[in-house]
Design an enzyme around this catalytic site. Structure first.
Site, PDB file in Angstrom:
ATOM      1  N   HIS A 209      78.832  -1.914 -23.721  1.00 17.56           N
ATOM      2  CA  HIS A 209      78.466  -1.986 -22.294  1.00 17.56           C
ATOM      3  C   HIS A 209      77.251  -1.100 -22.000  1.00 17.56           C
ATOM      4  CE1 HIS A 209      80.695  -4.217 -19.254  1.00 17.56           C
ATOM      5  NE2 HIS A 209      80.223  -3.392 -18.334  1.00 17.56           N
ATOM      6  N   GLY A 214      74.916  -6.448 -15.776  1.00 19.74           N
ATOM      7  CA  GLY A 214      74.337  -7.549 -16.533  1.00 19.74           C
ATOM      8  C   GLY A 214      74.806  -7.660 -17.971  1.00 19.74           C
ATOM      9  N   ASN A 215      75.785  -6.849 -18.375  1.00 21.03           N
ATOM     10  CA  ASN A 215      76.215  -6.848 -19.778  1.00 21.03           C
ATOM     11  C   ASN A 215      76.842  -8.179 -20.205  1.00 21.03           C
ATOM     12  OD1 ASN A 215      75.819  -3.879 -20.691  1.00 21.03           O
ATOM     13  ND2 ASN A 215      76.844  -3.703 -18.718  1.00 21.03           N
ATOM     14  N   GLY A 216      77.639  -8.781 -19.326  1.00 19.73           N
ATOM     15  CA  GLY A 216      78.246 -10.064 -19.665  1.00 19.73           C
ATOM     16  C   GLY A 216      77.206 -11.141 -19.879  1.00 19.73           C
ATOM     17  N   ARG A 217      76.233 -11.202 -18.974  1.00 22.11           N
ATOM     18  CA  ARG A 217      75.176 -12.224 -19.087  1.00 22.11           C
ATOM     19  C   ARG A 217      74.325 -12.008 -20.339  1.00 22.11           C
ATOM     20  NH1 ARG A 217      73.692 -11.300 -12.860  1.00 22.11           N
ATOM     21  NH2 ARG A 217      74.962  -9.484 -13.367  1.00 22.11           N
ATOM     22  N   ILE A 218      73.979 -10.769 -20.626  1.00 19.37           N
ATOM     23  CA  ILE A 218      73.204 -10.488 -21.836  1.00 19.37           C
ATOM     24  C   ILE A 218      74.056 -10.741 -23.073  1.00 19.37           C
ATOM     25  CG2 ILE A 218      72.060  -8.666 -23.157  1.00 19.37           C
ATOM     26  CD1 ILE A 218      71.098  -7.509 -20.475  1.00 19.37           C
ATOM     27  N   ARG A 220      76.376 -12.993 -23.432  1.00 16.60           N
ATOM     28  CA  ARG A 220      76.403 -14.450 -23.682  1.00 16.60           C
ATOM     29  C   ARG A 220      75.047 -14.938 -24.176  1.00 16.60           C
ATOM     30  NH1 ARG A 220      79.870 -13.544 -19.451  1.00 16.60           N
ATOM     31  NH2 ARG A 220      78.315 -13.807 -17.806  1.00 16.60           N
ATOM     32  N   TYR A 250      88.976 -16.110 -20.124  1.00 16.13           N
ATOM     33  CA  TYR A 250      87.896 -15.353 -20.769  1.00 16.13           C
ATOM     34  C   TYR A 250      88.097 -13.857 -20.578  1.00 16.13           C
ATOM     35  CZ  TYR A 250      83.018 -13.590 -21.197  1.00 16.13           C
ATOM     36  OH  TYR A 250      81.885 -12.885 -21.508  1.00 16.13           O
ATOM     37  N   TYR A 251      88.352 -13.436 -19.349  1.00 15.41           N
ATOM     38  CA  TYR A 251      88.538 -12.016 -19.081  1.00 15.41           C
ATOM     39  C   TYR A 251      89.837 -11.490 -19.696  1.00 15.41           C
ATOM     40  CZ  TYR A 251      84.507 -11.778 -15.994  1.00 15.41           C
ATOM     41  OH  TYR A 251      83.225 -11.777 -15.509  1.00 15.41           O
TER      42      TYR A 251
END
Length: 386
Positions: A209, A214-218, A220, A250-251
């Site tokens: 993290h 924006g960690n999830g978007r990056i 993916r 997913y979560y």
């Protein structure tokens, strides 16, 4: 009550283990579906290939944002993506920073998939993604002293789902991650199979993290880069669209993986998700082919208002216009008076282009694409790639 020990606090952190016998079937199916997808795509015209790029990239940008609770404007985003890829003329849409930024990031993932992953790459993606934001550390790893936690529930009694490594540890953790990612690439010192590599890359990155947001978007985006490198070309896979359909799962899977480094269950979930994403992508290719056949037949039968409306409906993709399409929608899109909208809609129904259901204010119209939908011959298309 014993304190939770997170995955990164354990001795085997970074040395992820898994039962390969549980993953092999997904790797085989992924390879088979990839051949099928490439076979279909190669039969598209250059224009249809460009349309496919725009639609898939647009959908992925929308959905990867929606997973995190951010909702972008589809038309503005598509305009920005067309400009980024040089696939559209300038239009009058005012593109907001959020749409422009994620379009730039998606284009970089798509066009520079084969370059090694670097800190600069990730920080550039973050800067693009956070375009127009304030009160954040943008384009660099987080530095704040407070714990980076994923929480839910009441402010005074939050439930902590995960706590990431302290900010002071992020640079060294990311150095190890980037080194692992590049070593595990095709041609690297320790190459991994496509799904194993992409699946571990995602859980590894989001566990660190490294950014404030924006960690999830990056994360993916890293999956897309990883799969593209293993395939040797951009993947064009509906990953975020598939995740968004079952976002809670997913979560839950991410949370389940947060306290251990045997990633077998995570990779099983991830493998299933990627296979479903491939199937969604194939549906999108079929949709592109159907659209082309539709316009070959009807483009000369539509006035400019009708053409504008149908193009707007088709922007929604195979799932169609959410909530059904009404006369009110028609007037809003075309800026036309009620009488003109009614006349245009009656004409479309009369030509068999629209079907009509309901009455009065409950009347809804559906674009009838059924005459142009044909099932792809999977066997022949797969053989065409050999």
């Amino acid at each position: 009550m014993a304190q939770i020990k997170w995955n990164w606090q354990q001795d085997d952190w970074g040395n992820f283990s898994y039962d390969n016998s549980e993953i092999e079937k997904f790797e085989r199916e992924y390879s088979r579906q990839s051949g099928f997808s490439l076979g279909i795509a190669r039969h598209l015209s250059r224009k249809d290939q460009n349309d496919l790029i725009i639609e898939l990239v647009c959908n992925e940008a929308l959905k990867t944002s929606e997973i995190e609770g951010e909702f972008l404007d589809r038309e503005s985003l598509q305009s920005s993506i067309k400009r980024e890829f040089g696939l559209g003329v300038a239009d009058h849409h005012r593109v907001k920073p959020a749409e422009a930024g994620i379009a730039e990031m998606m284009k970089d993932i798509f066009t520079n998939y084969d370059s090694p992953l670097t800190e600069k790459t990730l920080c550039n993606w973050h800067e693009m993604l956070m375009s127009g934001r304030r009160n954040l550390e943008i384009g660099k790893y987080r530095t704040h002293k407070e714990a980076m936690q994923v929480v839910s529930g009441r402010y005074d009694k939050p439930t902590v789902h995960f706590e990431a490594p302290p900010s002071a540890d992020v640079p060294k953790e990311m150095e190890k991650f980037i080194d692992w990612f590049n070593k595990s690439a095709p041609g690297g010192k320790e190459p991994l199979t496509p799904l194993v590599r992409a699946g571990i890359a995602h859980i590894y990155f989001v566990s660190i993290h490294p950014f404030e947001d924006g960690n999830g978007r990056i994360g993916r985006g890293i999956v897309e880069k990883s799969l593209s490198q293993n395939m040797g070309q951009p993947t064009l896979i509906a990953l975020s669209s598939t995740i968004d359909d079952r976002k809670r799962e997913y979560y839950e899977e991410l949370a389940a993986q947060s306290t251990g480094n045997d990633v077998t269950n995570w990779l099983i979930y991830f493998g299933k998700t990627i296979i479903n994403a491939q199937k969604q992508t194939i549906k999108q290719v079929d949709f592109i082919i159907t659209k082309a056949k539709f316009f070959d037949t009807h483009k000369e039968n539509l006035n400019p208002r009708q053409l504008k409306v149908i193009n707007r409906i088709l922007l929604e993709g195979p799932k169609g216009f959410q909530g059904g399409f009404s006369a009110k929608n028609y007037r809003a899109i075309t800026k036309s008076p009620s009488a003109t909208a009614t006349r245009d809609l009656q004409d479309l129904v009369g030509k068999g282009i629209f079907t009509k259901t309901g009455q009065l204010k409950s009347t809804r119209y559906t674009l009838d694409l059924s005459p142009f939908q044909g099932k792809q011959d999977e066997e022949s298309m797969t053989h065409a790639t050999i």
